[in-house]
Each structure stands twice: as structure tokens, then as C-alpha cells.
Design a protein around this motif. Sequence first.
Motif, PDB file in Angstrom:
ATOM      1  N   PHE A 116     -38.044  32.388  10.795  1.00 36.77           N
ATOM      2  CA  PHE A 116     -37.611  32.306   9.396  1.00 36.77           C
ATOM      3  C   PHE A 116     -38.388  31.256   8.508  1.00 36.77           C
ATOM      4  O   PHE A 116     -38.729  31.633   7.521  1.00 36.77           O
ATOM      5  N   ARG A 117     -38.604  30.045   9.116  1.00 45.79           N
ATOM      6  CA  ARG A 117     -39.202  29.116   8.246  1.00 45.79           C
ATOM      7  C   ARG A 117     -40.665  29.536   8.006  1.00 45.79           C
ATOM      8  O   ARG A 117     -41.009  29.263   6.915  1.00 45.79           O
ATOM      9  N   GLU A 118     -41.377  30.057   9.077  1.00 48.60           N
ATOM     10  CA  GLU A 118     -42.677  30.586   8.779  1.00 48.60           C
ATOM     11  C   GLU A 118     -42.733  31.910   7.798  1.00 48.60           C
ATOM     12  O   GLU A 118     -43.409  32.081   6.949  1.00 48.60           O
ATOM     13  N   THR A 119     -41.817  32.582   7.917  1.00 49.91           N
ATOM     14  CA  THR A 119     -41.713  33.635   6.824  1.00 49.91           C
ATOM     15  C   THR A 119     -41.390  33.315   5.338  1.00 49.91           C
ATOM     16  O   THR A 119     -42.120  33.572   4.416  1.00 49.91           O
ATOM     17  N   LEU A 120     -40.768  32.146   5.385  1.00 51.31           N
ATOM     18  CA  LEU A 120     -40.216  31.412   3.984  1.00 51.31           C
ATOM     19  C   LEU A 120     -41.603  30.939   3.290  1.00 51.31           C
ATOM     20  O   LEU A 120     -42.109  30.955   2.294  1.00 51.31           O
ATOM     21  N   LYS A 121     -42.449  30.094   4.448  1.00 54.86           N
ATOM     22  CA  LYS A 121     -43.585  29.447   4.007  1.00 54.86           C
ATOM     23  C   LYS A 121     -44.440  30.509   3.382  1.00 54.86           C
ATOM     24  O   LYS A 121     -45.441  30.114   2.450  1.00 54.86           O
ATOM     25  N   SER A 122     -44.597  31.780   3.883  1.00 56.80           N
ATOM     26  CA  SER A 122     -45.500  32.887   3.558  1.00 56.80           C
ATOM     27  C   SER A 122     -45.018  33.497   1.892  1.00 56.80           C
ATOM     28  O   SER A 122     -45.722  33.767   1.250  1.00 56.80           O
ATOM     29  N   TYR A 123     -43.545  33.401   2.208  1.00 62.72           N
ATOM     30  CA  TYR A 123     -43.080  34.071   0.730  1.00 62.72           C
ATOM     31  C   TYR A 123     -43.071  33.044  -0.428  1.00 62.72           C
ATOM     32  O   TYR A 123     -43.379  33.512  -1.469  1.00 62.72           O
ATOM     33  N   TYR A 124     -43.174  31.844  -0.123  1.00 58.69           N
ATOM     34  CA  TYR A 124     -43.402  30.670  -1.351  1.00 58.69           C
ATOM     35  C   TYR A 124     -44.572  29.784  -0.966  1.00 58.69           C
ATOM     36  O   TYR A 124     -44.500  28.718  -0.570  1.00 58.69           O
ATOM     37  N   PRO A 125     -45.740  30.440  -1.003  1.00 55.44           N
ATOM     38  CA  PRO A 125     -46.698  29.688  -0.720  1.00 55.44           C
ATOM     39  C   PRO A 125     -46.943  28.423  -1.370  1.00 55.44           C
ATOM     40  O   PRO A 125     -47.676  27.363  -1.274  1.00 55.44           O
ATOM     41  N   HIS A 126     -46.459  28.340  -2.648  1.00 56.34           N
ATOM     42  CA  HIS A 126     -46.500  27.266  -3.644  1.00 56.34           C
ATOM     43  C   HIS A 126     -45.910  25.878  -3.312  1.00 56.34           C
ATOM     44  O   HIS A 126     -45.983  24.854  -3.525  1.00 56.34           O
ATOM     45  N   CYS A 127     -44.943  26.066  -2.061  1.00 53.90           N
ATOM     46  CA  CYS A 127     -44.262  25.138  -1.171  1.00 53.90           C
ATOM     47  C   CYS A 127     -45.166  24.472  -0.251  1.00 53.90           C
ATOM     48  O   CYS A 127     -44.561  23.513   0.094  1.00 53.90           O
ATOM     49  N   ILE A 128     -46.177  24.775  -0.204  1.00 53.50           N
ATOM     50  CA  ILE A 128     -46.868  24.377   1.194  1.00 53.50           C
ATOM     51  C   ILE A 128     -48.122  23.331   0.664  1.00 53.50           C
ATOM     52  O   ILE A 128     -48.889  23.993  -0.298  1.00 53.50           O
ATOM     53  N   ILE A 129     -48.095  22.274   0.864  1.00 52.31           N
ATOM     54  CA  ILE A 129     -49.026  21.150   0.716  1.00 52.31           C
ATOM     55  C   ILE A 129     -49.715  20.592   2.011  1.00 52.31           C
ATOM     56  O   ILE A 129     -49.157  19.819   2.502  1.00 52.31           O
ATOM     57  N   GLY A 130     -50.859  21.307   1.938  1.00 57.10           N
ATOM     58  CA  GLY A 130     -51.495  20.893   3.274  1.00 57.10           C
ATOM     59  C   GLY A 130     -50.662  21.404   4.613  1.00 57.10           C
ATOM     60  O   GLY A 130     -50.511  22.755   4.507  1.00 57.10           O
ATOM     61  N   ASN A 131     -50.273  20.452   5.374  1.00 61.25           N
ATOM     62  CA  ASN A 131     -49.499  21.026   6.606  1.00 61.25           C
ATOM     63  C   ASN A 131     -48.023  20.434   6.202  1.00 61.25           C
ATOM     64  O   ASN A 131     -47.224  20.461   7.055  1.00 61.25           O
ATOM     65  N   ARG A 132     -47.782  20.128   5.002  1.00 62.26           N
ATOM     66  CA  ARG A 132     -46.435  19.607   4.690  1.00 62.26           C
ATOM     67  C   ARG A 132     -45.541  21.008   3.668  1.00 62.26           C
ATOM     68  O   ARG A 132     -46.346  21.538   3.125  1.00 62.26           O
ATOM     69  N   VAL A 133     -44.438  20.732   3.830  1.00 61.61           N
ATOM     70  CA  VAL A 133     -43.407  21.760   3.091  1.00 61.61           C
ATOM     71  C   VAL A 133     -42.802  20.955   2.113  1.00 61.61           C
ATOM     72  O   VAL A 133     -41.847  19.824   2.048  1.00 61.61           O
ATOM     73  N   SER A 134     -42.344  21.495   0.978  1.00 59.28           N
ATOM     74  CA  SER A 134     -41.623  21.060  -0.335  1.00 59.28           C
ATOM     75  C   SER A 134     -40.396  21.838  -0.611  1.00 59.28           C
ATOM     76  O   SER A 134     -40.370  22.944  -0.288  1.00 59.28           O
TER      77      SER A 134
END
Length: 124
Positions: free
Chosen positions: A19-37
Motif C-alpha cells: 500500500f505504501r508503494e501504491t500511495l507513493k505512485s498515486y502521490y508522486p509529488h510527495c517523493i523527494i529522492g528516496n524520501r517521503v513527505s
Amino acid sequence: MIRTLMHAHQCTSVRDPDFRETLKSYYPHCIIGNRVSCQVSGVVSNGHQVIAAHLIPCKSPDILFTEVGLLPRQINEGINGLLLALNIERAFDHKQVCFVQHPLHMDTIVMKVLDMEEMSKRPA
């Protein structure tokens, strides 16, 4: 309008370990390099300080999805989740905060504080 479901209903949903990976794909603007916002506080983490949170929990009765315009099969889709700082997710789980659609900006979700003790705390 918020309704409380008083009767037990069938629950067929299971939490997806990805689910975390799904959300990272759904909200790409929250990904900063290898970090999550965090989508609420803006906190950035490369560990587990920002987690994947279901808006409608996996253990919810199937009828609850209908109440909010989703299908039970959408439990682990991006539309049913947010990337949240751990303390905000805990407050959400304890019903101290909730998330509502902004009345003027339908693509914006706003956090509402329900527990006044939380008002004095700053998101981490």
C-alpha cells in the motif's frame, strides 16, 4: 453529513503490504529522492516517520465504502489513502483529527482537529 453504522456488515477487504508503494505512485509529488513527505505537515522522512494510512480502514464493513462513494475493491488504491506523519496518523486512528474535502477546492483535503488537546500540539 456523517453517519455512524450501527450494524455489523460483511467485511472482505485485506490490507495490501504494498500500500505504501501504491500511495507513493498515486502521490508522486510527495517523493523527494528516496524520501517521503507527509501530505499534511510536510515532514520529510526516509524511514518510517511518514506512513501509508487508509482513509477507510481495511476492517471496515463493505457498506461503508458505498457511503463514501467507493467500492470495497478500492480499499488498497491511492484514492483511499494518504501519506501521513506518524503522529498525525495516530491522531486520525484515535479520532482526534479527520480529513474533509475543502468546500471551494474540491481537489484539496483539509485536516480538521476534533480533539481540542491536539490544538496545542504541532505536527512533527
